[in-house]
Design an enzyme around this catalytic site. Sequence first.
Site, mmCIF file in Angstrom:
data_model
loop_
_atom_site.group_PDB
_atom_site.id
_atom_site.type_symbol
_atom_site.label_atom_id
_atom_site.label_comp_id
_atom_site.label_asym_id
_atom_site.label_seq_id
_atom_site.Cartn_x
_atom_site.Cartn_y
_atom_site.Cartn_z
ATOM 1 N N SER A 1 0.832 -1.202 0.000
ATOM 2 C CA SER A 1 0.000 0.000 0.000
ATOM 3 C C SER A 1 0.870 1.256 0.000
ATOM 4 C CB SER A 1 -0.958 -0.037 1.192
ATOM 5 O OG SER A 1 -1.978 0.922 1.058
ATOM 6 N N ASP B 1 -9.831 -5.354 -4.227
ATOM 7 C CA ASP B 1 -9.305 -4.249 -3.421
ATOM 8 C C ASP B 1 -10.224 -3.025 -3.529
ATOM 9 O OD1 ASP B 1 -7.773 -2.287 -2.158
ATOM 10 O OD2 ASP B 1 -5.888 -3.120 -2.903
ATOM 11 N N HIS C 1 -7.562 -5.703 0.005
ATOM 12 C CA HIS C 1 -6.330 -4.934 0.179
ATOM 13 C C HIS C 1 -5.303 -5.673 1.032
ATOM 14 C CE1 HIS C 1 -4.185 -1.199 -0.330
ATOM 15 N NE2 HIS C 1 -4.084 -0.985 0.965
#
Length: 259
Positions: free
Chosen positions: A98, A213, A241
Amino acid sequence: MGYFVTVESDVDLYVEDLNPKGSKTIVFLHGWPLSHEQFEYQFNVLPAMGYRCIGVDWRGFGKSDKPFEGYTFDRLADDIRVLVDALQLNNFTLLGHSTGGAIAIRYMSRHSGFGVSKLVLVDAAAPIGFTAGTADDFLKEVLNDRPKMMQTVTDGFFFQYITKPFSDWFMQMGFRAASWSTAAIINTLRDEKLYSDLPFIHVPTLIIHGIHDKVIPFDQARELNQKIMSSQLVPFQYSGHGAFWEERDKFNQLLAQFV
């Protein structure tokens, strides 16, 4: 083994260094607003397979110092460079999840990928991060009701079912960050773009992204794959995610094969 590395005169980063004598080294950069502890399900497995695993808490998060400033991608990438020099790392794999993926990309461009032989981007917040609307919503919550913000983050993070104890554990990671660093990264994700960084990545790159996601759309992984030379994209069919946990066996096997 845990210890601290000084990256500025008043800033120490916490490092978890597992199997320091391992034959190959992987440096893990966590996502926002978490810590190195998110990779628990990698650290349980990969060191036993002979890999040195180094988990880093960025400034402002986890067990690291929490200054009021220094939350641009440039500064966060510079912190990693200081860490690499301090630990004398070379020929290592840099893995970022991320926002950690965005920091890894900035490291590759700003520091010419110093010491990195391979790159792994997991649900990376790149080439863009949050939209203005998403950032505004998160900022409002973090400045007024941070527990509610962490619940929002947790609720949208995973595609697969998580238990209440797991949710509680995950949320506690976010609470170990400072509120000011949590807010500062929201601004960074809103304001900074990484398009111009991508041509500077010249090492083999593995892109892992959950097709479900809701935080960083899968289309962004496709765009990274198109714009990063020598990259391969592996969709995770049953992940949101959190591919590092949701399909952890597949994730760990793939990472071991790639490294």
